[in-house]
Design an enzyme around this catalytic site. Sequence first.
Site, PDB file in Angstrom:
ATOM      1  CG  ASN A  81      -2.385 -32.240   2.399  1.00 10.62           C
ATOM      2  OD1 ASN A  81      -2.116 -33.017   1.303  1.00 10.62           O
ATOM      3  ND2 ASN A  81      -1.958 -32.632   3.456  1.00 10.62           N
ATOM      4  CD  GLU A 102     -10.939 -31.200   1.472  1.00 12.15           C
ATOM      5  OE1 GLU A 102      -9.707 -30.887   1.834  1.00 12.15           O
ATOM      6  OE2 GLU A 102     -11.451 -32.253   2.408  1.00 12.15           O
ATOM      7  CB  CYS A 137     -11.458 -28.939   8.058  1.00 11.14           C
ATOM      8  SG  CYS A 137     -11.025 -27.422   7.198  1.00 11.14           S
ATOM      9  CD  GLU A 180       1.014 -30.810   5.995  1.00  5.54           C
ATOM     10  OE1 GLU A 180       2.125 -31.241   6.398  1.00  5.54           O
ATOM     11  OE2 GLU A 180       0.137 -31.493   6.537  1.00  5.54           O
ATOM     12  CB  CYS A 239      -7.669 -28.328   3.502  1.00  2.00           C
ATOM     13  SG  CYS A 239      -7.699 -28.267   4.987  1.00  2.00           S
ATOM     14  CB  CYS A 284     -12.606 -27.568   3.184  1.00  2.00           C
ATOM     15  SG  CYS A 284     -10.865 -27.573   3.287  1.00  2.00           S
TER      16      CYS A 284
HETATM   17  N1  THU Z   1      -6.456 -31.981   5.377  1.00  2.00           N
HETATM   18  C1  THU Z   1      -6.953 -31.643   4.032  1.00  2.00           C
HETATM   19  O1  THU Z   1      -6.023 -31.360   3.037  1.00  2.00           O
HETATM   20  N2  THU Z   1      -8.163 -31.918   3.943  1.00  2.00           N
HETATM   21  C2  THU Z   1      -8.956 -32.307   4.932  1.00  2.00           C
HETATM   22  O2  THU Z   1     -10.390 -32.394   4.728  1.00  2.00           O
HETATM   23  C3  THU Z   1      -8.704 -32.559   6.357  1.00  2.00           C
HETATM   24  C4  THU Z   1      -7.035 -32.292   6.597  1.00  2.00           C
HETATM   25  C5  THU Z   1      -5.075 -31.574   5.595  1.00  2.00           C
HETATM   26  C6  THU Z   1      -4.586 -30.514   6.364  1.00  2.00           C
HETATM   27  C7  THU Z   1      -3.119 -30.986   6.734  1.00  2.00           C
HETATM   28  O3  THU Z   1      -2.396 -30.621   5.695  1.00  2.00           O
HETATM   29  C8  THU Z   1      -3.295 -32.409   6.901  1.00  2.00           C
HETATM   30  O4  THU Z   1      -4.322 -32.705   6.190  1.00  2.00           O
HETATM   31  C9  THU Z   1      -3.380 -32.861   8.366  1.00  2.00           C
HETATM   32  O5  THU Z   1      -4.478 -32.228   8.962  1.00  2.00           O
END
Ligand code: THU
Length: 161
Positions: free
Chosen positions: A62, A75, A112, A64, A73, A115
């Site tokens: 992930n 994925e 999520c 940000e 994310c 994804c």
């Molecule tokens: N996140 C992912 O990378 N994958 C997921 O399946 C759920 C959430 C990340 C997004 C954000 O950077 C952090 O997790 C918190 O939501």
Amino acid sequence: MTNHEIKIAFQEYASVKELETTHRDLCAEAVKAMENSHSPYSKFRVGAALLLKSGKIIHGSNQENVAYPSGLCAERVALFYWGANHPADPIISMAVTAHTDEFELQKPITSCGSCLQVLAEYEKKQKQPVKVILFASKGPVWVTNGIEAFLPFLFFEDRLS
Ligand code: THU
């Protein structure tokens, strides 16, 4: 009125140690992928690893951003990299894991909706399902065979015609 019931199939393993070798190795890759997580805002690190038919591994984590919606994310980072660079080399499986120093995850995170929708599109494109392996440092491992288990009412292109 008719009632319908949809059964969702997935396998649960007590730990990564119980998985077949290729899956176990892919889980180790997802842990490695997590090292490059850029998550200063959520402090929630996620790693995804794709195993391609050729044996190639793709990492995603992930990413940000201070402008929050710009982040992505793990994925989708991995899946879009595949779409951009290796679309002719089918994805066999995807392992996903997460870690935070704030508390101990007791069960896997589940991807999520966005994804899952992206994974669904690529499954259709490559005409074969992707095994998804979800795990955390503690708790069970969940394995599904393809997007159907997550999105039985998936929207895809046949609805547009
Ligand atoms: N996140 C992912 O990378 N994958 C997921 O399946 C759920 C959430 C990340 C997004 C954000 O950077 C952090 O997790 C918190 O939501």
